[in-house]
Design a protein around this motif. Structure first.
Motif, PDB file in Angstrom:
ATOM      1  N   CYS A  49      -5.198  -1.506  -5.167  1.00  0.00           N
ATOM      2  CA  CYS A  49      -3.769  -1.639  -4.940  1.00  0.00           C
ATOM      3  C   CYS A  49      -3.022  -0.760  -5.934  1.00  0.00           C
ATOM      4  O   CYS A  49      -3.586  -0.266  -6.909  1.00  0.00           O
ATOM      5  CB  CYS A  49      -3.326  -3.097  -5.092  1.00  0.00           C
ATOM      6  SG  CYS A  49      -3.772  -3.828  -6.696  1.00  0.00           S
ATOM      7  N   THR A  52       1.915  -5.080  -6.714  1.00  0.00           N
ATOM      8  CA  THR A  52       1.626  -6.450  -6.311  1.00  0.00           C
ATOM      9  C   THR A  52       1.944  -6.653  -4.831  1.00  0.00           C
ATOM     10  O   THR A  52       1.229  -7.349  -4.122  1.00  0.00           O
ATOM     11  CB  THR A  52       2.409  -7.445  -7.186  1.00  0.00           C
ATOM     12  OG1 THR A  52       1.877  -7.354  -8.520  1.00  0.00           O
ATOM     13  CG2 THR A  52       2.271  -8.876  -6.695  1.00  0.00           C
ATOM     14  N   CYS A  55      -0.767  -6.437  -2.074  1.00  0.00           N
ATOM     15  CA  CYS A  55      -1.789  -7.481  -1.922  1.00  0.00           C
ATOM     16  C   CYS A  55      -1.302  -8.577  -0.978  1.00  0.00           C
ATOM     17  O   CYS A  55      -0.128  -8.929  -0.985  1.00  0.00           O
ATOM     18  CB  CYS A  55      -2.109  -8.100  -3.285  1.00  0.00           C
ATOM     19  SG  CYS A  55      -2.640  -6.893  -4.513  1.00  0.00           S
ATOM     20  N   SER A  59      -4.090 -13.223  -3.014  1.00  0.00           N
ATOM     21  CA  SER A  59      -4.171 -12.703  -4.381  1.00  0.00           C
ATOM     22  C   SER A  59      -2.847 -12.944  -5.086  1.00  0.00           C
ATOM     23  O   SER A  59      -1.788 -12.860  -4.478  1.00  0.00           O
ATOM     24  CB  SER A  59      -4.474 -11.204  -4.380  1.00  0.00           C
ATOM     25  OG  SER A  59      -5.741 -10.952  -3.837  1.00  0.00           O
ATOM     26  N   CYS A  62      -1.442  -7.495  -8.316  1.00  0.00           N
ATOM     27  CA  CYS A  62      -2.221  -6.273  -8.478  1.00  0.00           C
ATOM     28  C   CYS A  62      -2.499  -6.133  -9.975  1.00  0.00           C
ATOM     29  O   CYS A  62      -1.577  -5.986 -10.774  1.00  0.00           O
ATOM     30  CB  CYS A  62      -1.411  -5.083  -7.965  1.00  0.00           C
ATOM     31  SG  CYS A  62      -2.277  -3.502  -8.053  1.00  0.00           S
ATOM     32  N   CYS A  75      -6.383  -6.140  -6.226  1.00  0.00           N
ATOM     33  CA  CYS A  75      -5.749  -7.418  -5.899  1.00  0.00           C
ATOM     34  C   CYS A  75      -6.654  -8.540  -6.396  1.00  0.00           C
ATOM     35  O   CYS A  75      -7.852  -8.544  -6.121  1.00  0.00           O
ATOM     36  CB  CYS A  75      -5.585  -7.556  -4.385  1.00  0.00           C
ATOM     37  SG  CYS A  75      -4.520  -6.315  -3.635  1.00  0.00           S
TER      38      CYS A  75
END
Length: 130
Positions: A49, A52, A55, A59, A62, A75
């Motif tokens: 990734c 973030t 993801c 998850s 990131c 992730c």
């Protein structure tokens, strides 16, 4: 220097109306605002990734992983035990970072995301690292 930290980058696009959100690996989101439709494939746990927002909801964020030879991101989620991890993941504090994260288990490099490698850990497991 070895380190792990959460990457809190910002995405450059917005989603106006979510039409479809699938919980399958590689979640697909389709916007429905009649403007140039686009499809965004979100990363499953343990996939690479940049942000973030890359993801899917399985998850937490990131996470940037820095080994002795490279820095990349994946992730993942924080954890207190293997039971917190997606699939057959394992909860480890690697590289002395103080952060326990979920990692994908492996036997060979081919078990890992493209560009990741399978490496042994001190507890006898082998995990995929970016």
């Amino acid at each position: 220097m070895r380190h792990i930290h959460k990457y809190l980058g910002r995405s450059t696009f917005g989603l106006s109306t979510l039409l479809l959100v699938s919980m399958l690996p590689g979640c697909i989101i389709i916007d429905d605002d009649d403007d140039d439709d686009f499809v965004v494939v979100l990363g499953a746990p343990y996939e690479s990734c940049t942000f973030t927002e890359d993801c899917d909801t399985r998850s937490e964020a990131c996470w940037e992983i820095a080994t002795e030879t490279r820095i990349d991101a994946m992730c993942s989620s924080t954890c207190t035990g293997d039971f917190d991890c997606f699939g057959d993941g394992t909860c480890l504090n690697i590289l002395g970072s103080g952060v326990f994260l979920c990692y994908d288990r492996c036997f060979f490099d081919s078990d890992c995301e493209i560009g990741f490698f399978c490496t042994s850990t001190s507890n006898g497991d082998a995990i995929c690292l970016p």
